[in-house]
Design an enzyme around this catalytic site. Structure first.
Site, mmCIF file in Angstrom:
data_model
loop_
_atom_site.group_PDB
_atom_site.id
_atom_site.type_symbol
_atom_site.label_atom_id
_atom_site.label_comp_id
_atom_site.label_asym_id
_atom_site.label_seq_id
_atom_site.Cartn_x
_atom_site.Cartn_y
_atom_site.Cartn_z
ATOM 1 C CG ASN A 157 -0.320 -0.004 2.509
ATOM 2 O OD1 ASN A 157 0.715 -0.556 2.744
ATOM 3 N ND2 ASN A 157 -0.984 0.524 3.484
ATOM 4 C CE LYS A 180 7.075 -11.590 -0.658
ATOM 5 N NZ LYS A 180 5.914 -11.073 -1.092
ATOM 6 C CB ALA A 181 9.130 -5.852 -2.865
ATOM 7 C CD GLU A 255 6.383 -0.969 12.264
ATOM 8 O OE1 GLU A 255 5.246 -0.447 12.533
ATOM 9 O OE2 GLU A 255 7.535 -0.726 12.893
ATOM 10 C CB CYS A 289 -1.134 0.647 9.135
ATOM 11 S SG CYS A 289 0.150 1.800 8.982
HETATM 12 P P1 NAD Z 1 -0.250 -8.804 3.320
HETATM 13 O O1 NAD Z 1 -0.074 -9.241 4.865
HETATM 14 O O2 NAD Z 1 -1.259 -9.411 2.642
HETATM 15 O O3 NAD Z 1 1.099 -8.937 2.733
HETATM 16 C C1 NAD Z 1 2.427 -8.201 3.295
HETATM 17 C C2 NAD Z 1 3.436 -8.866 2.680
HETATM 18 O O4 NAD Z 1 3.327 -10.221 3.104
HETATM 19 C C3 NAD Z 1 3.141 -8.973 0.781
HETATM 20 O O5 NAD Z 1 4.844 -8.857 0.458
HETATM 21 C C4 NAD Z 1 2.970 -10.347 0.935
HETATM 22 O O6 NAD Z 1 3.328 -10.887 -0.485
HETATM 23 C C5 NAD Z 1 3.362 -11.169 2.198
HETATM 24 N N1 NAD Z 1 2.519 -12.428 2.321
HETATM 25 C C6 NAD Z 1 1.207 -12.490 2.196
HETATM 26 N N2 NAD Z 1 0.938 -13.572 2.495
HETATM 27 C C7 NAD Z 1 1.697 -14.184 2.933
HETATM 28 C C8 NAD Z 1 1.783 -15.649 3.468
HETATM 29 N N3 NAD Z 1 1.174 -16.443 3.886
HETATM 30 N N4 NAD Z 1 3.338 -15.821 4.111
HETATM 31 C C9 NAD Z 1 4.414 -15.076 3.969
HETATM 32 N N5 NAD Z 1 4.341 -13.956 3.387
HETATM 33 C C10 NAD Z 1 3.009 -13.535 2.876
HETATM 34 O O7 NAD Z 1 -0.526 -7.408 3.616
HETATM 35 P P2 NAD Z 1 -1.118 -6.110 2.480
HETATM 36 O O8 NAD Z 1 -2.449 -6.702 1.714
HETATM 37 O O9 NAD Z 1 0.275 -6.056 1.304
HETATM 38 O O10 NAD Z 1 -0.922 -4.816 3.032
HETATM 39 C C11 NAD Z 1 -1.874 -4.371 3.901
HETATM 40 C C12 NAD Z 1 -1.778 -4.672 5.244
HETATM 41 O O11 NAD Z 1 -0.248 -4.230 5.874
HETATM 42 C C13 NAD Z 1 -2.936 -3.680 6.348
HETATM 43 O O12 NAD Z 1 -3.040 -4.776 7.392
HETATM 44 C C14 NAD Z 1 -1.942 -2.674 6.801
HETATM 45 O O13 NAD Z 1 -2.680 -2.085 7.933
HETATM 46 C C15 NAD Z 1 -0.575 -3.202 7.132
HETATM 47 N N6 NAD Z 1 0.273 -2.316 6.912
HETATM 48 C C16 NAD Z 1 1.019 -1.871 8.311
HETATM 49 C C17 NAD Z 1 1.670 -0.831 8.266
HETATM 50 C C18 NAD Z 1 2.329 -0.362 9.543
HETATM 51 O O14 NAD Z 1 3.172 0.430 9.615
HETATM 52 N N7 NAD Z 1 1.864 -1.029 10.644
HETATM 53 C C19 NAD Z 1 1.949 -0.106 7.014
HETATM 54 C C20 NAD Z 1 1.567 -0.272 5.898
HETATM 55 C C21 NAD Z 1 0.569 -1.429 5.803
#
Ligand code: NAD
Length: 491
Positions: A157, A180-181, A255, A289
């Protein structure tokens, strides 16, 4: 429209040991959420390529960690300048693969450049401490030393800000990285890595991979070479990764998600609250977030507040970031739209009034109407009060006492951003003391800027990013106790 989309290159390969290489596990489409069209492809790494990335980070570590901190910092500062130089390309890239508006994309690039610059400036200023010893001529030194090769995994995001927060801190600390982006925003990650390389980053110091997220993360957390994992993403995935990292005692920074409450006290100025918080609520289509998502408003202001927030929400112009006048962009994919529709319906089933919005927008791409959900009782079981909505939707509920408002705010299983609007210092002090939140905006937003540490609490995670604490997350405070005097000194 002032974004030149022709500048953007929307595909991304892997970057391993200084070379861009196609992934052996195929590719996924990179999709523009603003119209649903495929705009590029993201290469997926095979297991042997992830292993090569880990080895490259391991091999690069001795030289990189021994590079003078100021020289490491120079690279980060040069990358910041390059990002500014290539700002138009970066804005177009983010806008196309995340569905952001032009204003949101520009804002993010500015923050990303500031983050690289700040970490670059700090690299040579990471403080060590000296403590006097007890015996004559002895002293103790607490010296931050780089942990080793680390893994960083980011959400889609804020692809530029999240990459620069993690890479900036890890590189300033002297660590090498397997990055890993998110497969949902690969081109922005590629661009950030390109800038670091152009700025002089040696081969192997940052390695970029995409792939099957679960398989890649398992490989990273099972590797004896990886000394820390810094993750930004959802709470569910964060818990999985923390469990994966535990057997090898890999340090983690988590985070995670948020569900920010906004407490509007009876002395607040409703227009000010809405003008201030709307940017965070509807910016990036609410996919932040720290987005305010639950407004708790004193009963004396409730009606006025609902009417004005509804009018504000309805005033957004929804559309693709390249269209003139658009002020609210797309959400990530159809799954997000479906989740938001489900939350709005469930709230209505629990007695809420959908004051505006509540539906998917009828156009190509993934859009959800800016939505205000009014009138849920504070103790409602509606899913939207506990589940992170991550979209342009907010609830408004009324309270009569401060105790009630704090209890309602603390009821969600997150503890990240929160907002309070009041002129009372007493109320401010009490709310700051009692609120389950790690990032509190009082009469203003709650920005996460590069110079100040910020981390989650509870289901929002742990550990810090930002500030010297964020850099120290990638360091070991090594204790050296030494004496030049009494050879029998023990302390
Ligand atoms: P996500 O958890 O789906 O994905 C985040 C990362 O994890 C990606 O690189 C994704 O490929 C990887 N991932 C997904 N499933 C996985 C699995 N089973 N095993 C290992 N890795 C996996 O989150 P998103 O949709 O990319 O982002 C949204 C979330 O991130 C929201 O909950 C948001 O609040 C949070 N966020 C938090 C902060 C903070 O600073 N606290 C900042 C930005 C976003």
């Amino acid at each position: 429209m002032s974004v030149d989309t022709a500048l953007a290159r929307m595909s991304a390969d892997l970057f391993v040991n200084g070379s861009w290489i196609p992934g052996k596990a195929g590719a996924l489409d990179n999709v523009d959420p603003g119209n649903g069209r495929t705009i590029g492809a993201v290469s997926l790494a095979g297991a042997d390529q992830v292993a090569e990335a880990i080895t490259a980070a391991e091999n690069a570590f001795p030289a990189w960690s021994a590079t003078p901190a100021a020289a490491r910092g120079d690279i980060l500062r040069r990358a910041a300048a390059l990002l500014a130089d290539r700002g138009e390309e970066a804005v177009a890239t983010i806008l196309l693969e995340t569905g952001k508006t032009e204003a949101d994309a520009r804002g993010e690039i500015g923050r990303a450049a500031e983050t690289l610059r700040w970490n670059g400036e700090q690299a040579g200023r990471i403080p060590a401490s000296v403590f006097p010893g007890v015996a004559a001529g002895s002293r103790r030194l607490s010296i931050p030393t780089p942990l080793g090769p680390v893994a960083v995994i980011t959400a889609w995001n804020f692809p530029a800000v999240l990459a620069t927060r993690k890479l900036g801190a890890a590189l300033a600390a002297g660590c090498t990285v397997v990055f890993k982006a998110s497969e949902f925003a690969p081109a922005t990650a590629r661009l950030i890595v390109e800038l670091l390389v152009e700025a002089g980053l040696p081969a192997g110091v940052v390695n970029l991979v995409f792939g099957d997220p679960q398989a890649v993360s398992e490989q990273l957390t099972c590797s004896a070479a990886i000394k820390a994992l810094s993750f930004t993403g959802s709470t569910a995935v964060g818990k999985t990764l923390a469990a994966q990292a535990a057997p090898n005692l890999i340090r983690t920074v988590m985070e995670l998600g948020g569900h920010a409450p906004v407490l509007v006290m009876d002395d607040a100025d409703v227009d000010h609250v809405i003008a201030t918080t709307a940017a965070a609520k509807f910016g990036s289509a609410g996919q932040s977030c720290v987005a305010p998502s639950r407004y708790f408003v004193h009963e004396s202001l409730y009606r006025e507040f609902v009417d004005k927030l509804t009018a504000k929400a309805a005033s957004y112009i929804v559309g693709h970031g390249t269209e003139d006048g658009v002020t609210l962009g797309a959400v990530a994919h159809q799954g997000r739209v479906d989740a938001l529709v489900r939350l709005a319906r469930d709230a209505a089933d629990h007695g809420a009034v959908i004051a505006t919005g509540g539906r998917q927008v009828d156009r190509d791409g993934f859009y959800f109407e800016p939505t205000v959900v009014a009138g849920l009782p504070l103790d409602s079981n509606a899913m939207i009060l506990s589940e992170e909505p991550f979209g342009p939707i907010a609830t408004v509920s009324s309270f009569s006492t401060l105790d009630e408002a704090i209890a309602a705010a603390n009821a969600a299983p997150y503890a990240f951003a929160a907002y309070l609007f009041t002129n009372s210092m007493d109320v401010r002090d009490e709310v700051v003391r009692r609120l389950s939140a790690s990032n509190i905006g009082v009469n203003q937003l709650a920005p996460s800027l590069p110079d100040v540490p910020l981390g989650g609490l509870g289901n929002s995670g742990y550990g810090y990013e930002g500030g010297i604490e964020g850099i120290l997350a990638f360091a070991q405070l090594r204790l050296v106790s030494e004496t030049a005097g009494d050879p029998h000194a023990r302390r």
